[in-house]
Write an enzyme that holds these catalytic residues in place. Structure first.
Site, PDB file in Angstrom:
ATOM      1  CE1 TYR A  86       0.267   1.907   4.247  1.00 55.02           C
ATOM      2  CE2 TYR A  86       0.833  -0.402   4.512  1.00 55.02           C
ATOM      3  CZ  TYR A  86       0.840   0.896   4.989  1.00 55.02           C
ATOM      4  OH  TYR A  86       1.418   1.181   6.194  1.00 55.02           O
ATOM      5  CB  CYS A  87       1.474   4.022  -1.726  1.00 58.33           C
ATOM      6  SG  CYS A  87       0.254   4.256  -3.033  1.00 58.33           S
ATOM      7  NE  ARG A  88      -1.735  11.858  -0.276  1.00 59.11           N
ATOM      8  CZ  ARG A  88      -2.501  12.121  -1.338  1.00 59.11           C
ATOM      9  NH1 ARG A  88      -2.391  11.408  -2.428  1.00 59.11           N
ATOM     10  NH2 ARG A  88      -3.366  13.109  -1.321  1.00 59.11           N
TER      11      ARG A  88
END
Length: 127
Positions: A86-88
């Site tokens: 995941y990221c932003r």
């Protein structure tokens, strides 16, 4: 000339449509379910400052924007385990998942990233 450009555009469209994604995308509920499996490794691919603002419990940070991202991942992540990335917002993690899948990892990307995770009132930590 117009026919040539139309043919080129059609070919490009078919090529893009036929490209296969080498990782899975899941929504928040699917990602949360995935995290109940203790053999899954959670990977945060944001920057260290973003990570410090809050992250998913037990996640490993490897910034996908760094030139040695794949090398760090290979040195840190077990190849035989599923990697939940995941990221932003989901864009960088999709890129990271694709890059990792190219070297043999089985990756799952969180659609919408930690923004979607937070919007669904899922837990984060700063520890």
């Amino acid at each position: 000339m117009k026919k040539f450009f139309m043919c080129m555009l059609a070919t490009l469209g078919l090529t893009t449509a036929c490209a296969q994604q080498n990782f899975e995308n899941v929504d928040v509920q699917g990602f949360a379910k995935l995290l109940t499996d203790t053999s899954v490794v959670v990977l945060d691919v944001r920057t260290s400052s973003e990570y410090a603002e809050g992250h998913i419990q037990n996640s490993i940070l490897i910034d996908q924007g760094q030139s040695d991202f794949v090398e760090k991942a290979k040195a840190t992540l077990p190849l035989h385990k599923k990697i939940a990335v995941y990221c932003r917002s989901g864009r960088r993690s999709a890129n990271a998942a694709s890059r990792l899948a190219e070297v043999g990892y089985k990756c799952v990307n969180l659609k919408g990233g930690i923004m979607a995770w937070r919007a669904a009132n899922m837990p984060i930590t700063k520890e």
